[in-house]
Write an enzyme that holds these catalytic residues in place. Structure first.
Site, PDB file in Angstrom:
ATOM      1  N   GLY A   1       8.311  -6.817   7.617  1.00 59.43           N
ATOM      2  CA  GLY A   1       8.966  -6.281   8.802  1.00 59.43           C
ATOM      3  C   GLY A   1       8.208  -5.159   9.485  1.00 59.43           C
ATOM      4  O   GLY A   1       8.579  -4.714  10.574  1.00 59.43           O
TER       5      GLY A   1
ATOM      6  N   GLN B   1      18.405  17.025  19.318  1.00 55.88           N
ATOM      7  CA  GLN B   1      18.548  17.894  18.138  1.00 55.88           C
ATOM      8  C   GLN B   1      17.372  18.874  18.144  1.00 55.88           C
ATOM      9  O   GLN B   1      16.398  18.753  17.411  1.00 55.88           O
ATOM     10  CB  GLN B   1      18.587  17.098  16.830  1.00 55.88           C
ATOM     11  CG  GLN B   1      18.858  18.048  15.662  1.00 55.88           C
ATOM     12  CD  GLN B   1      19.611  17.433  14.504  1.00 55.88           C
ATOM     13  OE1 GLN B   1      19.496  16.241  14.261  1.00 55.88           O
ATOM     14  NE2 GLN B   1      20.375  18.246  13.797  1.00 55.88           N
TER      15      GLN B   1
ATOM     16  N   LYS C   1      32.097  21.144  29.688  1.00 56.70           N
ATOM     17  CA  LYS C   1      32.268  20.116  28.636  1.00 56.70           C
ATOM     18  C   LYS C   1      32.295  20.766  27.260  1.00 56.70           C
ATOM     19  O   LYS C   1      31.474  21.634  26.964  1.00 56.70           O
ATOM     20  CB  LYS C   1      31.120  19.105  28.700  1.00 56.70           C
ATOM     21  CG  LYS C   1      31.200  18.055  27.599  1.00 56.70           C
ATOM     22  CD  LYS C   1      30.227  16.921  27.812  1.00 56.70           C
ATOM     23  CE  LYS C   1      28.817  17.278  27.426  1.00 56.70           C
ATOM     24  NZ  LYS C   1      27.898  16.146  27.547  1.00 56.70           N
TER      25      LYS C   1
ATOM     26  N   ARG D   1      32.087  19.437  23.371  1.00 60.56           N
ATOM     27  CA  ARG D   1      31.905  18.247  22.533  1.00 60.56           C
ATOM     28  C   ARG D   1      32.680  18.451  21.239  1.00 60.56           C
ATOM     29  O   ARG D   1      32.393  19.360  20.465  1.00 60.56           O
ATOM     30  CB  ARG D   1      30.412  18.002  22.259  1.00 60.56           C
ATOM     31  CG  ARG D   1      30.146  16.658  21.614  1.00 60.56           C
ATOM     32  CD  ARG D   1      28.674  16.316  21.590  1.00 60.56           C
ATOM     33  NE  ARG D   1      28.156  15.823  22.863  1.00 60.56           N
ATOM     34  CZ  ARG D   1      28.359  14.605  23.346  1.00 60.56           C
ATOM     35  NH1 ARG D   1      29.098  13.738  22.671  1.00 60.56           N
ATOM     36  NH2 ARG D   1      27.837  14.249  24.510  1.00 60.56           N
TER      37      ARG D   1
HETATM   38  C1  R5P Z   1      24.240  16.300  26.598  1.00 60.15           C
HETATM   39  O1  R5P Z   1      24.344  17.501  26.719  1.00 60.15           O
HETATM   40  C2  R5P Z   1      23.637  15.445  27.680  1.00 60.15           C
HETATM   41  O2  R5P Z   1      23.278  16.221  28.780  1.00 60.15           O
HETATM   42  C3  R5P Z   1      24.589  14.346  28.115  1.00 60.15           C
HETATM   43  O3  R5P Z   1      25.690  14.937  28.768  1.00 60.15           O
HETATM   44  C4  R5P Z   1      25.047  13.554  26.949  1.00 60.15           C
HETATM   45  O4  R5P Z   1      23.961  13.076  26.212  1.00 60.15           O
HETATM   46  C5  R5P Z   1      25.928  12.404  27.394  1.00 60.15           C
HETATM   47  O5  R5P Z   1      26.392  11.749  26.251  1.00 60.15           O
HETATM   48  P1  R5P Z   1      27.512  10.656  26.337  1.00 60.15           P
HETATM   49  O6  R5P Z   1      27.132   9.686  27.409  1.00 60.15           O
HETATM   50  O7  R5P Z   1      27.510  10.056  24.971  1.00 60.15           O
HETATM   51  O8  R5P Z   1      28.808  11.344  26.626  1.00 60.15           O
END
Ligand code: R5P
Length: 290
Positions: A34, A95, A188, A190
């Protein structure tokens, strides 16, 4: 000469045309276990030897990343003296620090590996500018967001909206390139890898077209959540635009179900939604005329 990674073939071809450089063919196969087997299809012994090669490879998958290292090494083997690596999309760039004890700085690990096979690096819209510092060779970053204005026309009192504060600069760039409209951003949070919470500002979107602008659409949850809020505020059409259309985990379907008018991305990752090419921006940066 230009050498293309498996996921960047149309961008590499466009760059070859723009820069007037030959495009090297690449044969790909797999060993029985592979592992990737790569062969540059170019007659290096026939007076075609070159001092400089440009590898264009979005490291959008593990295979694409390994292949990039192989392509760089193959070029060194042929005697090419200088290798420039163009990363239209740099995987693992998000990351960029160890968020919890025991985690790697994955962007740094990738950058170190890539730097071993190249003399300089060009990255298109890395998630954070500081990622460029991880390369142990000179690195320039390029902002191709202005290209996202190209597919837009006849917008009604447009608002260029970043779904989080980090993308407001991109929204401003697209608004400036479009030539009209206002900008704003939401907040936002997360909650986990796949869960986001969007907190809106008092943006007046009633009856107006909204262009969402972000660097990446991965799962599409950030934009889908934002579209829901905009629908509740009687926005007219909502367009989802991003530099890097990762579009993982059914992201396109998620956005379509949320009701977006269209999804526009660039060819940093070659997808059906790649409506514009970053080739002119990258070519200008490579020529030093940006
Ligand atoms: C993160 O801070 C990036 O700017 C994007 O907002 C993020 O990668 C979007 O991820 P998803 O489409 O999974 O919500």
């Amino acid at each position: 000469m230009i050498v293309s990674g498996r996921c960047s073939q149309s961008l590499a071809a466009a760059l070859a045309t723009d820069l007037g450089e030959p495009l090297v063919g690449t044969e790909r196969a797999r060993f029985p276990d592979g592992e990737l087997r790569i062969h540059l299809d170019f007659d290096f012994d026939d007076g075609n030897a070159t001092e400089h090669a440009i590898v264009v490879a979005a490291t959008v998958s593990h295979d694409a990343f390994v292949e990039l290292l192989q392509l760089q090494d193959a070029l060194r083997e042929t005697g090419v003296e200088a290798v420039t690596t163009v990363l239209p999309y740099m995987g693992y760039a998000r990351q960029d620090r160890s968020f919890e004890p025991g985690q790697p700085v994955s962007a740094r690990a990738m950058a170190r590996a890539i730097a071993t096979g190249t003399d300089r690096v060009l990255v298109v819209n890395p998630h954070e500018e500081s990622v460029g510092d991880f390369f142990e060779v000179p690195c320039v970053t390029v902002d191709a967001a202005a290209r996202l204005a190209d597919p837009l026309s006849d917008l009604r009192e447009p608002v260029f909206l970043a779904p989080d504060g980090g993308a407001i600069g991109l929204a401003e760039t697209v608004r400036d390139a479009y030539g009209a409209g206002t900008t704003d951003y939401f907040e936002k949070t997360r909650r986990s890898g796949g869960e986001v919470e969007i907190t809106p500002h008092e943006t007046d979107v009633g009856g107006r077209d909204v262009v969402l602008v972000d660097d990446i659409v991965a799962t599409g949850r950030t934009m889908a959540e934002t579209v829901d809020i905009l629908a509740g505020r009687d926005a007219a059409r909502v367009f989802a635009s991003c530099v890097h259309p990762v579009l993982a985990e059914g992201a396109y379907t998620r956005l379509a179900r949320a009701g977006v008018e269209a999804v526009y991305g660039t060819d940093t990752i070659e997808r059906a939604v790649s409506a514009v090419s970053v080739a002119p921006t990258v070519a200008a940066a490579l020529r030093g005329t940006e």
